[in-house]
Design a protein around this motif. Structure first.
Motif, PDB file in Angstrom:
ATOM      1  N   GLN A  48     -10.115  -5.701   2.680  1.00  0.00           N
ATOM      2  CA  GLN A  48     -10.236  -4.068   3.030  1.00  0.00           C
ATOM      3  C   GLN A  48      -8.967  -3.611   3.453  1.00  0.00           C
ATOM      4  O   GLN A  48      -8.271  -2.451   3.057  1.00  0.00           O
ATOM      5  CB  GLN A  48     -11.091  -3.669   3.834  1.00  0.00           C
ATOM      6  N   GLN A  49      -8.067  -4.411   4.189  1.00  0.00           N
ATOM      7  CA  GLN A  49      -6.945  -4.204   4.638  1.00  0.00           C
ATOM      8  C   GLN A  49      -5.899  -3.946   3.565  1.00  0.00           C
ATOM      9  O   GLN A  49      -5.032  -3.183   3.684  1.00  0.00           O
ATOM     10  CB  GLN A  49      -6.409  -5.157   5.712  1.00  0.00           C
ATOM     11  N   GLU A  50      -5.915  -4.872   2.596  1.00  0.00           N
ATOM     12  CA  GLU A  50      -5.002  -5.028   1.458  1.00  0.00           C
ATOM     13  C   GLU A  50      -5.286  -3.778   0.636  1.00  0.00           C
ATOM     14  O   GLU A  50      -4.333  -2.917   0.185  1.00  0.00           O
ATOM     15  CB  GLU A  50      -5.151  -5.976   0.733  1.00  0.00           C
ATOM     16  N   LYS A  51      -6.471  -3.115   0.491  1.00  0.00           N
ATOM     17  CA  LYS A  51      -6.947  -1.896  -0.141  1.00  0.00           C
ATOM     18  C   LYS A  51      -5.969  -0.760   0.522  1.00  0.00           C
ATOM     19  O   LYS A  51      -5.562   0.078  -0.243  1.00  0.00           O
ATOM     20  CB  LYS A  51      -8.330  -1.846  -0.321  1.00  0.00           C
ATOM     21  N   ILE A  52      -6.258  -0.624   1.754  1.00  0.00           N
ATOM     22  CA  ILE A  52      -5.805   0.393   2.727  1.00  0.00           C
ATOM     23  C   ILE A  52      -4.253   0.342   2.660  1.00  0.00           C
ATOM     24  O   ILE A  52      -3.628   1.404   2.341  1.00  0.00           O
ATOM     25  CB  ILE A  52      -6.242   0.281   4.008  1.00  0.00           C
ATOM     26  N   ASP A  53      -3.688  -0.960   2.525  1.00  0.00           N
ATOM     27  CA  ASP A  53      -2.131  -0.882   2.401  1.00  0.00           C
ATOM     28  C   ASP A  53      -1.651  -0.394   1.363  1.00  0.00           C
ATOM     29  O   ASP A  53      -0.615   0.239   1.074  1.00  0.00           O
ATOM     30  CB  ASP A  53      -1.623  -2.501   2.799  1.00  0.00           C
ATOM     31  N   ASN A  54      -2.412  -0.915   0.004  1.00  0.00           N
ATOM     32  CA  ASN A  54      -2.049  -0.716  -1.207  1.00  0.00           C
ATOM     33  C   ASN A  54      -2.142   0.996  -1.479  1.00  0.00           C
ATOM     34  O   ASN A  54      -1.125   1.653  -2.025  1.00  0.00           O
ATOM     35  CB  ASN A  54      -2.719  -1.204  -2.338  1.00  0.00           C
ATOM     36  N   PHE A  55      -3.143   1.689  -0.782  1.00  0.00           N
ATOM     37  CA  PHE A  55      -3.361   3.148  -0.978  1.00  0.00           C
ATOM     38  C   PHE A  55      -2.093   3.777  -0.175  1.00  0.00           C
ATOM     39  O   PHE A  55      -1.242   4.672  -0.858  1.00  0.00           O
ATOM     40  CB  PHE A  55      -4.758   3.436  -0.240  1.00  0.00           C
ATOM     41  N   TRP A  56      -1.701   3.462   0.833  1.00  0.00           N
ATOM     42  CA  TRP A  56      -0.726   3.800   1.732  1.00  0.00           C
ATOM     43  C   TRP A  56       0.794   3.736   0.928  1.00  0.00           C
ATOM     44  O   TRP A  56       1.487   4.754   1.178  1.00  0.00           O
ATOM     45  CB  TRP A  56      -0.707   3.438   3.112  1.00  0.00           C
ATOM     46  N   LYS A  57       0.792   2.483   0.463  1.00  0.00           N
ATOM     47  CA  LYS A  57       2.394   2.075  -0.290  1.00  0.00           C
ATOM     48  C   LYS A  57       2.514   3.207  -1.470  1.00  0.00           C
ATOM     49  O   LYS A  57       3.310   3.515  -1.585  1.00  0.00           O
ATOM     50  CB  LYS A  57       2.112   0.626  -0.711  1.00  0.00           C
ATOM     51  N   ASN A  58       1.262   3.108  -2.136  1.00  0.00           N
ATOM     52  CA  ASN A  58       1.277   4.121  -3.494  1.00  0.00           C
ATOM     53  C   ASN A  58       1.657   5.667  -2.776  1.00  0.00           C
ATOM     54  O   ASN A  58       2.290   6.298  -3.360  1.00  0.00           O
ATOM     55  CB  ASN A  58      -0.061   4.092  -4.034  1.00  0.00           C
TER      56      ASN A  58
END
Length: 121
Positions: free
Chosen positions: A91-101
């Motif tokens: 879940q943290q990786e999904k959030i991080d990827n969302f913010w990075k994008n």
């Protein structure tokens, strides 16, 4: 012949001690509030109750932290935390990827704004 254990285990005993401390803190808070709101206040009683309450609350917090630490250690020993940690990590990786994008899109937008030249007048 054998060892006969009591009905209460050590865990139950510790829980009852923590629970009784929690109840005691609640009662002292009530008494302290009552002492503070009386018309003829006795400052000695208020000071004693405040000091006792402060010490009991810090003891209760330390017991709760110790219990949480032991529970986490038991979960780690039994391997129960691995699945929960894996789900949390995903879940943290999904959030991080969302913010990075999202942030990279904003970054490129601002770069394009820097490259825009004002129109001649």
């Amino acid at each position: 012949m054998g060892y006969k254990s009591n009905e209460k285990s050590i865990v139950d005993f510790c829980e009852s001690k923590t629970e009784s401390l929690s109840n005691w803190v609640r009662q002292v808070k009530s008494k302290s509030l009552d002492a503070k709101t009386r018309r003829n206040r006795d400052l000695r009683i208020i000071a004693i109750l405040s000091n006792s309450l402060s010490r009991a609350e810090s003891e209760l917090i330390s017991k709760q932290r110790e219990r949480a630490r032991r529970w986490a250690q038991m979960q780690a020993d039994l391997g129960l935390r691995n699945k929960e940690e894996e789900v949390a990590k995903q879940q943290q990786e999904k959030i991080d990827n969302f913010w990075k994008n999202d942030l990279s899109g904003l970054d490129s937008f601002f770069r394009e704004l820097d490259n825009v030249k004002p129109a001649p007048k």
